[in-house]
Design a protein around this motif. Structure first.
Motif: not given
Lengths: 310, 655
Positions: A120, A122-123, A125, B447, B396, B435, B394, B384, B382, A118
């Motif tokens: 930032s 990984t969000q 990529n 974002s 949240s 992304r 994504f 994704s 969250e 979860r």
């Protein structure tokens, strides 16, 4: 040059191996020795790699040993004479979530990575191979692709600019690292600012902001707390990366840091009736009164005086 | 000159901000075999020099490199070639700046596969800060901080591990403090401080893994002591030399001793390939006992002799409890959903008994009690989704409720039955982002975050805020370019006192390898920050509520560097970093009164070019030379400006 010849010989050897009849054993795993002829550069230095211990771990099964622990069963790859399409995990071809799955197969149990899914990063990529270089790292400990600060600066150019300011934490000088305060693998919700911002900031040892790891004299508890410090954290007044302002303050002139809050307005403050204005004995027309910390020296908290005079 | 096509070693891909230590090491990267071990090592010993023109105190505050010999850098690696060493399989030692540098670092690791791993990290920082703008230049620190962390893990690769740790943090040195005596219309005086602070922390823990579940528990004890004392034994007229206030003697001891025992527990479980849960619980009990013993002597504003003795004893307590529970669901390899609930509670409470004796007569005495309690409960959801290889989204949502309770009492005897004041603040924030990866080298990220706090704690807190981020990067083997934009806007208004802030940064960084032995990198960053807040203050005995604090920063930062390798034996580097805050563009400081209405600006520039040459003399010997120049220039006042040449000569040797 010697390495090139060896590599060439290795390729020929690999091709030769590929032309051989597969072993009668129907396991898809070939063992790490099967990788050495074609990948001598990685194989020769692998004993320095922290992953090398998988090859000597007692009782380890083939899918958890050596090259195939990360890249998958290699017998088919050898039989085909190489090629990225024939290896189950060719990291240069994998999608970010696939890279995560491969690494977390072993590394998910580290509490430091509990929030990685979860985070930032990984969000966005940004996954393991974005920062770590397993076979070409200069660091034997954490296998980063470069010095830690340089890895982080590669994306966070604004942070690099902040650490170029005259007042800064000594990251560029090597005294500190980004991971002293941040957890690049993701952090739990924080302990200040209603736990939301900033993200990726690790909690300190006693459930505090990471600032207290070093600045323990500011931790308290104090008899008279400066409530803003405890409620919204050190960033109420400071810019922790770097600043042109002394003491990493958010303003160049101290009294503006103080008076922007101490203006008596609204329902702010611990008594919810406004943060008290300065005493009427003050005279801001006199420059002596514009350096608040000349008298209010214990602004992070005091045991002796409610106005932080001692 | 013929240049061989040699692939550059993967050294700093960005302009290196400090010229030393030399990144290139002596000796073969493949090391030398000694029995069952392979050994690599490189040691750089050299002499640093500096020549400062201008404010030496400010130079020491910013840079602080001095003259002298030191170990600029060193590495040692001893690695078992078959992973079956008798007592150890790996020993790593890394050091930097030992001997004379203001920033020193050393790390050490020794481990035996499956049996033990020991890590030591030691750091030292010489901190010097005259900081002229603070307290009229009378707050001064010249301290040394040393930190060390020891961690031993037994059975590091097994399902049952044991951990032992110890950390120490000390800070000591002289300082200058200020304070006011003997009453509200007195004067301000500076006095000396002998800073002595120690912190020790002990840790015991263990990890247990059963199947898919791992439990980790740590028990710790932190002990803290602050035995700083203060004194002044010479007469001083104070900040106002025209009045009759003086301070002739001061002695103050205020020892503060405390401890914080704590527990930390983590539970991680992979319930299935699709579900993981994580639970975390920590609790710490902080307590600090203090004594404040002060004696001051001088004259008051009427010129009469004054002495005052102040005595305070008490204790402060702060238990902190934190918990988090996280559930992550990955139904397939395209979707990840996570939810985290967090709980954080702390309270700070303390008692103190204060007494004062003025001119030998008992003065005031009272007891004090303070309570501040903060409880925060939050929940973040969250998600994704990566429907295509080239695109994903994504989002949240975060909700938090914070309760603050406060009780302040000061009386001869404290009744404890009063109800503390309570306030509740709720925060709601949402994030959405996307992304994109349309082609392999190109990545794009957007974002946006919108947040609302219904009751911020102070005027400059986040209330109604929006944050936007955009990044684009193109990375190939020989060329990379990344750009980013960030914006943060916050508006926190009350009826008369509005606070708003806007911060925007634009940045671009690029690196290019035109030939295998040449690397060029450069970057530019622009930060625009302006904030506006209402002020209230007294001037000439009148309450002024009509002014604003308006702060403007236009900060430009540029860095560039070129790295080249010639004939495999010579490594060259030249770089440049410049920071400039242009403020609002004015060329001179405003007058004294208008400081309250005109924008607060601090135009300053800080530049540092550097260059370095490293020659390979023999296979195990290198000679290195480096130079770095620092130029600090404030526009409104030259008092703190300086220009400094620094540099070093060194040899790197491998045994």
């Amino acid at each position: 040059m010697g390495l090139r010849l060896l590599a060439t010989a290795g390729v020929i050897s690999c091709w030769t191996l590929g032309a051989q009849t597969p072993a009668a054993n129907d396991s898809p795993f070939a063992g790490s020795n099967g990788c050495r002829p074609c990948h001598p550069a990685q194989a020769l230095q692998f004993f320095r790699n922290p992953h090398f211990k998988t090859t000597v771990a007692k009782g380890a099964t083939p899918e958890n040993m050596g090259c195939e622990a990360c890249h998958g069963a290699g017998k088919k790859h050898i039989a085909a004479g190489g090629g990225r399409a024939t290896i189950p995990n060719a990291f240069s071809l994998m999608q970010p979530n696939q890279v995560l799955d491969a690494c977390l197969r072993c590394h998910s149990k580290d509490v430091n990575r509990a929030n990685i899914r979860r985070s930032s990063h990984t969000q966005a990529n940004v996954v393991c191979t974005s920062c770590h270089s397993i076979h070409r790292s200069d660091s034997a400990k954490s296998l980063l692709a470069a010095k830690q600060a340089d890895v982080c600066y590669g994306c966070h150019s604004d942070v690099r600019a902040q650490f170029s300011q005259p007042f800064k934490h000594r990251v560029n000088e090597g005294f500190m690292t980004c991971s002293d305060c941040h957890n690049p693998h993701g952090a739990n919700s924080g302990v200040s600012k209603t736990g939301h911002r900033p993200r990726m900031v690790e909690t300190g040892l006693q459930n505090e902001q990471p600032c207290m790891k070093c600045h323990t004299d500011k931790r308290g508890p104090f008899l008279f707390e400066h409530a803003a410090v405890r409620v919204d954290g050190c960033e109420s007044c400071h810019s922790p990366h770097g600043s042109t302002n002394a003491r990493l303050l958010k303003r160049p002139v101290v009294f503006t840091v103080c008076l922007e809050c101490h203006n008596g307005s609204g329902s702010f403050g611990r008594q919810a009736d406004g943060i008290p204005t300065q005493s009427a004995s003050h005279n801001m027309a006199d420059p002596r009164y514009r350096n608040c910390t000349t008298c209010h020296v214990r602004v992070h908290g005091s045991n002796a005086d409610r106005r932080f005079l001692r | 000159m013929r240049v061989l096509l040699i692939v550059l070693a993967s050294v700093a891909a960005h302009a290196q901000p400090v010229v030393a230590p030399t990144p290139q090491t002596a000796g073969s990267p493949r090391g030398d075999n000694a029995g069952p071990y392979n050994i690599t090592n490189s040691w750089e010993v050299g002499y640093r020099f500096r020549d400062v023109d201008g404010n030496n105190g400010k130079y020491r505050s910013d840079v602080n490199f001095g003259n002298g010999v030191r170990l600029l850098g060193g590495t040692l690696g001893v690695t078992s070639r078959d992973g079956k060493g008798k007592w150890m399989d790996e020993l790593l030692l890394d050091a930097r700046g030992l001997g004379n540098d203001p920033y020193q670092f050393s790390s050490f690791r020794v481990q035996k596969n499956a049996l033990y791993r020991y890590d030591l990290l030691w750091r030292s920082n010489e901190y010097f800060n005259p900081a002229l703008p603070i307290a009229g230049g009378d707050h001064f620190l010249s301290t040394n901080r040393q930190m060390q962390d020891h961690d031993l893990t037994l059975l590091p690769q097994s399902k049952l591990k044991f951990r032992v740790g110890y950390s120490r943090n000390t800070q000591g040195g002289p300082g200058l403090w200020t304070g006011q005596w003997f009453d509200g219309r007195g004067d301000e005086y500076s006095y000396f401080a002998n800073i002595r602070r120690n912190q020790d922390e002990y840790r015991l823990g263990g990890d247990l893994q059963i199947g898919r579940v791992k439990l980790s528990i740590t028990r710790g004890w932190e002990l803290f002591k602050d035995d700083t004392n203060f004194n002044r034994d010479t007469l001083t007229p104070g900040a106002n030399t025209t009045d009759r206030n003086t301070l002739s003697f001061l002695r103050r001891d205020e020892p503060l001793h405390g401890k914080t025992p704590y527990w930390r527990a983590h539970l991680l479980a992979d319930l299935s390939k699709q579900f993981t849960i994580h639970g975390r619980f920590t609790h710490s009990d902080g307590q600090r006992d203090f004594i404040y013993d002060e004696f001051a002597r001088g004259t008051d504003r009427l010129g009469a002799g004054r002495n005052r003795q102040t005595l305070l004893t008490g204790a402060g307590r702060r238990p902190v409890t934190t918990g988090h529970a996280t559930v992550t669901w990955m139904p397939n390899n395209k979707v990840t959903v996570a939810n985290q609930t967090g709980f954080h509670q702390t309270r700070m409470e303390g008692d103190g008994k204060y007494s004062e004796i003025n001119n030998g007569s008992a003065g005031i005495a009272f007891a004090q009690f303070q309570f501040l309690g903060i409880r925060n409960i939050s929940n973040t959801s969250e998600a994704s989704w990566q429907p295509f290889k080239q695109a994903g989204v994504f989002g949240s949502y975060h909700f938090a409720e914070r309760r603050i309770r406060s009780n302040e009492q000061e009386d001869f005897e404290i009744p404890r039955g009063t109800v503390p004041i309570e306030q509740i603040n709720r925060n709601k924030a949402g994030i959405f982002g996307a992304r994109l990866n349309p082609v392999a080298p190109l990545r794009i990220l957007f974002s946006a975050e919108v947040g609302r706090n219904d009751r911020p704690f102070y005027p400059t807190s986040d209330k109604n805020y929006e944050a936007y981020t955009a990044r684009a990067s193109w990375r190939q083997k020989k060329f990379d370019l990344s750009t980013d934009f960030k914006s943060f806007n916050n508006a926190n208004s009350t009826s008369l006192y509005v606070h708003s802030s806007t911060g925007r940064t634009w940045g671009a960084t690029t690196g290019f390898t035109p030939r295998a032995n040449v690397r060029i990198d450069a970057g530019y960053n622009y930060l625009l920050l302006d904030t506006l807040t209402g002020l209230a203050y007294f001037a000439d005995f009148e309450l002024v509520e009509s002014n604003r604090s308006y702060y403007v920063s236009n900060l430009h930062t540029l860095h560039a560097g070129v790295q080249a390798q010639v004939q495999k034996k010579v490594d060259l580097y030249a770089g440049f970093v410049r920071t400039q805050d242009r403020g609002d563009g004015r060329s001179a400081a405003s007058g004294a009164q208008s400081v309250f209405t005109a924008a607060q600006v601090f135009p300053v520039s800080y530049a540092s070019p550097l260059a370095r040459v490293s020659f390979q003399v023999r296979a195990n010997l290198r000679a290195n030379f480096g130079w770095q120049y620092y130029d600090y220039a404030e526009k409104f006042s030259r008092a703190q400006n300086y220009a400094a040449h620094t540099g070093y000569v060194s040899v790197s040797y491998s045994f």
